[in-house]
Write a protein that holds these residues in place. Structure first.
Motif, PDB file in Angstrom:
ATOM      1  N   ASN A   1     -39.134   0.779  65.543  1.00  0.00           N
ATOM      2  CA  ASN A   1     -38.881   1.710  64.656  1.00  0.00           C
ATOM      3  C   ASN A   1     -37.427   2.151  64.569  1.00  0.00           C
ATOM      4  OD1 ASN A   1     -41.254   1.778  63.259  1.00  0.00           O
ATOM      5  ND2 ASN A   1     -42.018   3.459  64.605  1.00  0.00           N
ATOM      6  N   ALA A   2     -36.699   1.326  65.758  1.00  0.00           N
ATOM      7  CA  ALA A   2     -35.261   1.747  65.924  1.00  0.00           C
ATOM      8  C   ALA A   2     -34.491   0.331  65.445  1.00  0.00           C
ATOM      9  CB  ALA A   2     -35.010   1.674  67.517  1.00  0.00           C
ATOM     10  N   GLN A   3     -33.636   0.511  64.281  1.00  0.00           N
ATOM     11  CA  GLN A   3     -32.899  -0.439  63.893  1.00  0.00           C
ATOM     12  C   GLN A   3     -31.371  -0.167  64.230  1.00  0.00           C
ATOM     13  OE1 GLN A   3     -34.565  -2.817  62.085  1.00  0.00           O
ATOM     14  NE2 GLN A   3     -36.450  -1.524  62.867  1.00  0.00           N
ATOM     15  N   CYS A   4     -30.702  -1.241  64.470  1.00  0.00           N
ATOM     16  CA  CYS A   4     -29.269  -1.489  64.918  1.00  0.00           C
ATOM     17  C   CYS A   4     -28.491  -1.693  63.628  1.00  0.00           C
ATOM     18  CB  CYS A   4     -28.998  -2.369  66.109  1.00  0.00           C
ATOM     19  SG  CYS A   4     -29.849  -1.919  67.430  1.00  0.00           S
ATOM     20  N   GLU A   5     -27.655  -1.015  63.248  1.00  0.00           N
ATOM     21  CA  GLU A   5     -26.900  -1.256  62.136  1.00  0.00           C
ATOM     22  C   GLU A   5     -25.454  -1.217  62.172  1.00  0.00           C
ATOM     23  OE1 GLU A   5     -28.240   1.766  59.135  1.00  0.00           O
ATOM     24  OE2 GLU A   5     -30.135   0.961  59.047  1.00  0.00           O
ATOM     25  N   TRP A   6     -24.722  -1.680  61.250  1.00  0.00           N
ATOM     26  CA  TRP A   6     -23.192  -1.543  61.099  1.00  0.00           C
ATOM     27  C   TRP A   6     -22.896  -0.846  59.821  1.00  0.00           C
ATOM     28  CZ3 TRP A   6     -19.681  -3.099  57.624  1.00  0.00           C
ATOM     29  CH2 TRP A   6     -18.424  -2.767  57.743  1.00  0.00           C
ATOM     30  N   ARG A   7     -22.021   0.176  60.098  1.00  0.00           N
ATOM     31  CA  ARG A   7     -21.336   0.719  58.791  1.00  0.00           C
ATOM     32  C   ARG A   7     -19.981   0.734  59.137  1.00  0.00           C
ATOM     33  NH1 ARG A   7     -24.667   6.181  60.333  1.00  0.00           N
ATOM     34  NH2 ARG A   7     -26.739   5.250  60.573  1.00  0.00           N
ATOM     35  N   ALA A   8     -19.305   0.966  57.799  1.00  0.00           N
ATOM     36  CA  ALA A   8     -17.887   1.157  57.850  1.00  0.00           C
ATOM     37  C   ALA A   8     -17.475   2.030  58.743  1.00  0.00           C
ATOM     38  CB  ALA A   8     -17.321   1.423  56.479  1.00  0.00           C
ATOM     39  N   GLY A   9     -16.564   2.029  59.718  1.00  0.00           N
ATOM     40  CA  GLY A   9     -15.820   2.850  60.503  1.00  0.00           C
ATOM     41  C   GLY A   9     -16.508   2.877  62.055  1.00  0.00           C
ATOM     42  N   HIS A  10     -17.381   2.118  62.008  1.00  0.00           N
ATOM     43  CA  HIS A  10     -18.196   1.831  63.438  1.00  0.00           C
ATOM     44  C   HIS A  10     -18.099   0.423  63.720  1.00  0.00           C
ATOM     45  CE1 HIS A  10     -20.232   5.515  61.387  1.00  0.00           C
ATOM     46  NE2 HIS A  10     -20.279   5.872  62.745  1.00  0.00           N
ATOM     47  N   ARG A  11     -18.568   0.150  65.193  1.00  0.00           N
ATOM     48  CA  ARG A  11     -18.544  -0.930  65.684  1.00  0.00           C
ATOM     49  C   ARG A  11     -19.878  -1.343  65.769  1.00  0.00           C
ATOM     50  NH1 ARG A  11     -16.712  -0.045  71.490  1.00  0.00           N
ATOM     51  NH2 ARG A  11     -17.525  -2.268  71.715  1.00  0.00           N
ATOM     52  N   MET A  12     -20.018  -2.770  65.639  1.00  0.00           N
ATOM     53  CA  MET A  12     -21.309  -3.461  65.586  1.00  0.00           C
ATOM     54  C   MET A  12     -21.856  -3.700  67.091  1.00  0.00           C
ATOM     55  SD  MET A  12     -22.221  -7.152  63.803  1.00  0.00           S
ATOM     56  CE  MET A  12     -21.880  -6.688  62.264  1.00  0.00           C
ATOM     57  N   LEU A  13     -22.986  -3.462  67.304  1.00  0.00           N
ATOM     58  CA  LEU A  13     -23.904  -3.461  68.499  1.00  0.00           C
ATOM     59  C   LEU A  13     -23.720  -5.096  68.636  1.00  0.00           C
ATOM     60  CD1 LEU A  13     -24.741  -0.638  68.018  1.00  0.00           C
ATOM     61  CD2 LEU A  13     -26.483  -1.283  69.289  1.00  0.00           C
ATOM     62  N   THR A  14     -23.318  -5.562  69.980  1.00  0.00           N
ATOM     63  CA  THR A  14     -23.426  -6.956  70.263  1.00  0.00           C
ATOM     64  C   THR A  14     -24.994  -7.459  70.293  1.00  0.00           C
ATOM     65  OG1 THR A  14     -23.576  -6.485  72.567  1.00  0.00           O
ATOM     66  CG2 THR A  14     -21.383  -6.786  71.521  1.00  0.00           C
ATOM     67  N   ALA A  15     -25.189  -8.736  70.458  1.00  0.00           N
ATOM     68  CA  ALA A  15     -26.749  -9.241  70.221  1.00  0.00           C
ATOM     69  C   ALA A  15     -27.091  -8.752  71.699  1.00  0.00           C
ATOM     70  CB  ALA A  15     -26.641 -10.769  70.102  1.00  0.00           C
ATOM     71  N   GLY A  16     -26.456  -8.729  72.820  1.00  0.00           N
ATOM     72  CA  GLY A  16     -27.063  -8.342  73.929  1.00  0.00           C
ATOM     73  C   GLY A  16     -27.410  -6.787  73.980  1.00  0.00           C
ATOM     74  N   GLN A  17     -26.432  -5.954  73.595  1.00  0.00           N
ATOM     75  CA  GLN A  17     -26.882  -4.579  73.447  1.00  0.00           C
ATOM     76  C   GLN A  17     -27.949  -4.453  72.610  1.00  0.00           C
ATOM     77  OE1 GLN A  17     -23.025  -3.170  71.691  1.00  0.00           O
ATOM     78  NE2 GLN A  17     -22.347  -2.331  73.737  1.00  0.00           N
ATOM     79  N   GLN A  18     -28.303  -5.114  71.619  1.00  0.00           N
ATOM     80  CA  GLN A  18     -29.592  -4.735  70.609  1.00  0.00           C
ATOM     81  C   GLN A  18     -30.580  -5.335  71.646  1.00  0.00           C
ATOM     82  OE1 GLN A  18     -29.109  -6.163  66.674  1.00  0.00           O
ATOM     83  NE2 GLN A  18     -27.060  -6.146  66.845  1.00  0.00           N
ATOM     84  N   VAL A  19     -30.495  -6.432  72.290  1.00  0.00           N
ATOM     85  CA  VAL A  19     -31.884  -6.888  73.020  1.00  0.00           C
ATOM     86  C   VAL A  19     -31.838  -5.829  74.191  1.00  0.00           C
ATOM     87  CG1 VAL A  19     -32.519  -8.798  74.600  1.00  0.00           C
ATOM     88  CG2 VAL A  19     -31.530  -9.173  72.538  1.00  0.00           C
TER      89      VAL A  19
END
Length: 83
Positions: free
Chosen positions: A45-63
């Motif tokens: 139930n935890a989703q990694c997202e990108w929004r304007a003004g934020h940095r994107m989590l890397t694939a490694g961080q998501q894993v």
């Protein structure tokens, strides 16, 4: 009750907005995973997202986030850690 979380990266800090209105901020992947677990959020139930003004989590961080949350779930199955 299922609690969902949307996780973004804001200025080197992980920020999770929970479906119950709470917000959690932590500096590391393990710390945010632990805080989400204590809040009752399951890895699925935890989703990694990108929004304007934020940095994107890397694939490694998501894993890493998903793996740590799953590890915590197996450590205490069906029981979030005490707050």
């Amino acid at each position: 009750m299922t609690i969902n979380a949307s996780v973004v990266l804001e200025k080197n800090e992980f920020v999770a907005d929970l479906s119950d209105g709470r917000q959690i901020r932590q500096s590391g992947v393990r710390e945010i995973a632990s805080a989400l677990h204590r809040a009752g959020v399951l890895a699925q139930n935890a989703q990694c997202e990108w929004r304007a003004g934020h940095r994107m989590l890397t694939a490694g961080q998501q894993v890493a986030l998903n793996a740590e949350m799953r590890r915590l779930e197996h450590l205490l199955p069906g029981m979030p850690m005490a707050a």
